[in-house]
Design a protein around this motif. Structure first.
Motif, mmCIF file in Angstrom:
data_model
loop_
_atom_site.group_PDB
_atom_site.id
_atom_site.type_symbol
_atom_site.label_atom_id
_atom_site.label_comp_id
_atom_site.label_asym_id
_atom_site.label_seq_id
_atom_site.Cartn_x
_atom_site.Cartn_y
_atom_site.Cartn_z
ATOM 1 N N GLU A 1 42.532 26.799 46.324
ATOM 2 C CA GLU A 1 43.036 25.416 46.318
ATOM 3 C C GLU A 1 43.754 25.079 45.018
ATOM 4 O OE1 GLU A 1 41.339 21.783 48.120
ATOM 5 O OE2 GLU A 1 39.463 22.893 47.983
ATOM 6 N N ASP A 2 44.853 24.341 45.168
ATOM 7 C CA ASP A 2 45.537 23.773 43.999
ATOM 8 C C ASP A 2 44.806 22.504 43.590
ATOM 9 O OD1 ASP A 2 47.822 25.519 43.621
ATOM 10 O OD2 ASP A 2 48.495 24.796 45.581
ATOM 11 N N VAL A 3 44.457 22.407 42.328
ATOM 12 C CA VAL A 3 43.690 21.251 41.850
ATOM 13 C C VAL A 3 44.245 20.761 40.514
ATOM 14 C CG1 VAL A 3 41.517 21.864 43.000
ATOM 15 C CG2 VAL A 3 42.018 22.808 40.734
ATOM 16 N N THR A 4 43.789 19.579 40.128
ATOM 17 C CA THR A 4 44.088 19.053 38.796
ATOM 18 C C THR A 4 42.789 19.064 38.004
ATOM 19 O OG1 THR A 4 45.813 17.628 39.695
ATOM 20 C CG2 THR A 4 44.968 17.069 37.516
ATOM 21 N N VAL A 5 42.853 19.601 36.801
ATOM 22 C CA VAL A 5 41.655 19.710 35.959
ATOM 23 C C VAL A 5 41.826 18.806 34.739
ATOM 24 C CG1 VAL A 5 40.251 21.277 34.559
ATOM 25 C CG2 VAL A 5 41.259 22.089 36.688
ATOM 26 N N THR A 6 40.775 18.054 34.431
ATOM 27 C CA THR A 6 40.777 17.254 33.203
ATOM 28 C C THR A 6 40.085 18.071 32.114
ATOM 29 O OG1 THR A 6 40.598 15.258 34.551
ATOM 30 C CG2 THR A 6 40.144 15.028 32.202
ATOM 31 N N MET A 7 40.851 18.461 31.122
ATOM 32 C CA MET A 7 40.312 19.299 30.044
ATOM 33 C C MET A 7 39.467 18.450 29.088
ATOM 34 S SD MET A 7 41.627 22.172 30.999
ATOM 35 C CE MET A 7 41.888 23.445 29.767
ATOM 36 N N ASP A 8 38.784 19.125 28.164
ATOM 37 C CA ASP A 8 37.878 18.425 27.235
ATOM 38 C C ASP A 8 38.573 17.312 26.451
ATOM 39 O OD1 ASP A 8 35.761 19.877 28.056
ATOM 40 O OD2 ASP A 8 35.894 21.390 26.484
ATOM 41 N N GLY A 9 39.812 17.545 26.069
ATOM 42 C CA GLY A 9 40.524 16.533 25.278
ATOM 43 C C GLY A 9 41.101 15.411 26.122
ATOM 44 N N GLY A 10 40.874 15.459 27.447
ATOM 45 C CA GLY A 10 41.418 14.420 28.327
ATOM 46 C C GLY A 10 42.742 14.813 28.957
ATOM 47 N N GLU A 11 43.294 15.954 28.536
ATOM 48 C CA GLU A 11 44.576 16.410 29.095
ATOM 49 C C GLU A 11 44.367 16.863 30.543
ATOM 50 O OE1 GLU A 11 47.821 20.018 28.417
ATOM 51 O OE2 GLU A 11 45.923 20.021 27.311
ATOM 52 N N ARG A 12 45.300 16.471 31.417
ATOM 53 C CA ARG A 12 45.212 16.879 32.828
ATOM 54 C C ARG A 12 46.183 18.024 33.082
ATOM 55 N NH1 ARG A 12 42.997 12.950 36.309
ATOM 56 N NH2 ARG A 12 44.527 13.288 37.948
ATOM 57 N N VAL B 1 34.709 24.672 35.199
ATOM 58 C CA VAL B 1 34.466 23.222 35.238
ATOM 59 C C VAL B 1 33.519 22.860 36.383
ATOM 60 C CG1 VAL B 1 36.669 22.530 34.210
ATOM 61 C CG2 VAL B 1 36.530 22.886 36.678
ATOM 62 N N THR B 2 32.913 21.665 36.260
ATOM 63 C CA THR B 2 32.122 21.116 37.371
ATOM 64 C C THR B 2 32.998 20.102 38.111
ATOM 65 O OG1 THR B 2 31.234 19.456 35.881
ATOM 66 C CG2 THR B 2 29.889 21.427 36.226
ATOM 67 N N ASP B 3 32.472 19.570 39.226
ATOM 68 C CA ASP B 3 33.337 18.725 40.066
ATOM 69 C C ASP B 3 33.759 17.406 39.409
ATOM 70 O OD1 ASP B 3 30.949 17.404 40.225
ATOM 71 O OD2 ASP B 3 30.685 17.618 42.379
ATOM 72 N N GLU B 4 33.087 17.007 38.310
ATOM 73 C CA GLU B 4 33.532 15.764 37.641
ATOM 74 C C GLU B 4 34.890 15.949 36.960
ATOM 75 O OE1 GLU B 4 29.864 16.413 35.529
ATOM 76 O OE2 GLU B 4 29.895 16.990 37.638
ATOM 77 N N HIS B 5 35.244 17.201 36.669
ATOM 78 C CA HIS B 5 36.480 17.451 35.912
ATOM 79 C C HIS B 5 37.595 18.040 36.773
ATOM 80 C CE1 HIS B 5 33.181 17.574 32.876
ATOM 81 N NE2 HIS B 5 34.026 16.768 32.262
ATOM 82 N N ILE B 6 37.438 17.928 38.071
ATOM 83 C CA ILE B 6 38.408 18.574 38.957
ATOM 84 C C ILE B 6 38.706 17.625 40.120
ATOM 85 C CG2 ILE B 6 36.560 19.733 40.243
ATOM 86 C CD1 ILE B 6 38.246 22.146 40.603
ATOM 87 N N CYS B 7 39.937 17.599 40.566
ATOM 88 C CA CYS B 7 40.273 16.764 41.732
ATOM 89 C C CYS B 7 41.512 17.324 42.422
ATOM 90 C CB CYS B 7 40.502 15.310 41.321
ATOM 91 S SG CYS B 7 41.915 15.079 40.225
#
Length: 211
Positions: free
Chosen positions: A53-64, A105-111
């Motif tokens: 799956e193609d997803v968007t990840v929120t990195m530690d610094g907040g960068e998507r 990552v866990t699901d809080e950081h992925i969408c």
């Protein structure tokens, strides 16, 4: 023709990585209303992601950043010292697009991107790929082509087969019709052989006459 095109479109635009897992979940479901089934499947899958799956990840610094799920691992609940259990945790290994980087990552950081997985798409996909016979309590069955493509077991469990349901219904009706005193009084006679059976035949009639 338009409906056919719509079905093909629903299948083409639906995320490939979700097709197999969702069809496996839908197989043999007995929820009769499609809307209820769609709600259930959607709620279960909206925060669950699959390899490919193609997803968007929120990195530690907040960068998507955009990424591709490569692997997922689910850890079951752990018992804590006070006897309570932790929630199961799923970790995703994601390849970050346009880089050599991987991140866990866990699901809080992925969408998913908006519009990739919606209830209307899910509904169209299920309508295109799944059938259900017209009798009450019939299970939903993934069409053979799709079942073969996604390696889904098509052997209907015995308790969900039509003939089993008919048999159960007949037994239930027979139990309702049989007066309780007759069953108790002649229980042994029923099993003692065909010779005694004719004696039992008039009993239901006389019972009906009393009502």
């Amino acid at each position: 023709k338009m409906q056919l095109t719509g079905g093909r479109e629903a299948e083409a635009t639906f995320p490939e990585a979700l097709k197999g897992p969702i069809l496996r979940k839908v197989q043999f479901q007995t929820i009769s209303r499609l809307d209820n089934l769609v709600d259930m499947i959607y709620d279960e899958f909206k925060h669950d992601y699959y390899p490919g799956e193609d997803v968007t990840v929120t990195m530690d610094g907040g960068e998507r950043v955009h990424g591709l799920v490569r692997d997922k691992t689910t850890f079951g609940p752990r018992m804590l010292s006070d006897g309570s259990y932790t929630q199961p945790v799923t970790r995703y290994l994601v390849n970050v697009k346009d880089s050599e980087e991987e991140t866990m990552v866990t699901d809080e950081h992925i969408c998913r991107e908006r519009g990739i997985f919606t209830k209307s798409m899910l509904r169209s996909f299920i309508k295109k790929t799944v059938i259900r016979e017209a009798w009450n309590g019939a299970p939903r069955l993934v069409k053979h082509d799709y079942a073969g493509q996604y390696h889904i077991d098509t052997r209907v469990p015995p308790h969900l087969r039509y003939d089993t349901k008919v048999q159960e219904r007949r037994q239930l009706q027979a139990q309702k019709r049989a007066p309780s005193h007759e069953v108790n009084g002649h229980g042994s006679a029923l099993h003692s052989g065909p010779v005694r059976l004719p004696e039992l035949k008039p009993a239901p009639k006389s019972h009906k006459g009393k009502q």
